[in-house]
Structure formats: C-alpha cells, structure tokens
Write an enzyme that holds these catalytic residues in place. Structure first.
Site, mmCIF file in Angstrom:
data_model
loop_
_atom_site.group_PDB
_atom_site.id
_atom_site.type_symbol
_atom_site.label_atom_id
_atom_site.label_comp_id
_atom_site.label_asym_id
_atom_site.label_seq_id
_atom_site.Cartn_x
_atom_site.Cartn_y
_atom_site.Cartn_z
ATOM 1 N N SER A 41 -5.941 -4.825 -6.236
ATOM 2 C CA SER A 41 -5.281 -4.545 -4.956
ATOM 3 C C SER A 41 -6.176 -4.739 -3.736
ATOM 4 C CB SER A 41 -4.702 -3.131 -4.945
ATOM 5 O OG SER A 41 -5.721 -2.179 -4.880
ATOM 6 N N LYS A 84 -7.903 1.947 -1.227
ATOM 7 C CA LYS A 84 -7.050 1.251 -0.247
ATOM 8 C C LYS A 84 -7.689 1.314 1.132
ATOM 9 C CE LYS A 84 -3.727 0.976 -3.361
ATOM 10 N NZ LYS A 84 -3.544 -0.210 -4.118
#
Length: 153
Positions: A41, A84
């Site tokens: 990610s 993230k």
C-alpha cells in the site's frame, strides 16, 4: 559465605537486568521503536521488509501534519497494524470517489491513505481513523542500508 555472596551477586545482576528491561519497555512504548513494513500500500515510498524508526510523542500530542507517514491499528482488524500517509486533518474536507460525495474529517480523527492508491485499503474504504488508533509517526527508513532515508517533511 560463598553461597551468600553468590546469591547477593545474582540478585544484584537480576536487579540491573530488571531495571534495563523496564527502561527498554518504557522507551519502546512511549518514545519510539522499530517497525517492519509489509504490504504494497505504500509503494514506491516504502516496500515490504523495510525497517523504520518511529516516534510515539507526536501522535499522543495530536500534532500530526499532512504528509506524515504513520503506523496505526487497523480500524477493521485491531490485531493488524497499518502504515499510511496522513492526507487530511480534523476539519478538512475530503472527496470520496465512492459514493461520490464529500465529507469533513471529524475532530479527533485523521484521514489516512496509502501512496499506492490502486492497491491500498485506507480511509477511502473505512473512513476517518480515530487519533487513538495512531501508534507512531515514521521518522526514517534504516533498512535496507542502500535506501536509508529520512521520511519526514
């Protein structure tokens, strides 16, 4: 006398070992630690098996900034940590692609997205993330050695 001396030295050693263990635990829990990143990610910024140095103070004081990379508990699976980037802070307006609408990030929350938007489950899927789930802010990558770099802006 030698048995008492041996017991005394052993207790002294165990006392020092316990003190060092307590200091180490407090450091890793409240100051900072090392994290191994896994998953696609955050590619190309971070890759699987990158080792990162993180700090815990900025998230606890709710002083994150847009662009910071953070480690947080996954809102849908609390046994899993996620890595993230903070893209919106409390009060910011974010546009969601599906359903096509805008929303504001509520107080006490942040909006997290992976750099690899085509392969990232993030706030676009589960919405704003409570500050309480953010564990740490990434400072730098220390492994692999040929890619050592600061990751703060």
């Amino acid at each position: 006398m030698t048995i008492l001396r041996t017991i005394g030295k052993t207790c002294g050693f165990l006392g020092y070992a316990f003190q060092y263990a307590c200091v180490t635990h407090c450091t890793f829990e409240y100051v900072g630690d090392f994290v191994m990143c896994s998953g696609p990610s955050m590619e190309p910024t971070l890759e699987t098996n990158n080792i990162l140095v993180t700090e815990h103070i900025t998230p606890r004081l709710q002083m994150l900034r847009r662009g910071d990379i953070v480690i947080a508990r996954c809102p849908t699976n609390p046994k899993q940590n996620i890595c993230k980037r903070v893209t919106a802070l409390p009060g910011d307006k974010v546009k969601r692609n599906f359903p096509r609408k805008s929303q504001y990030v509520p107080v006490g929350h942040v909006w997290l997205e992976g750099d690899n938007s085509s392969n990232s489950a993030d706030s676009r899927v589960y919405g704003p993330v409570p500050y309480g789930l953010v564990r740490s802010r990434v400072l730098c990558r220390v492994w692999p050695l040929d890619k050592v770099a600061s990751l703060t802006e």
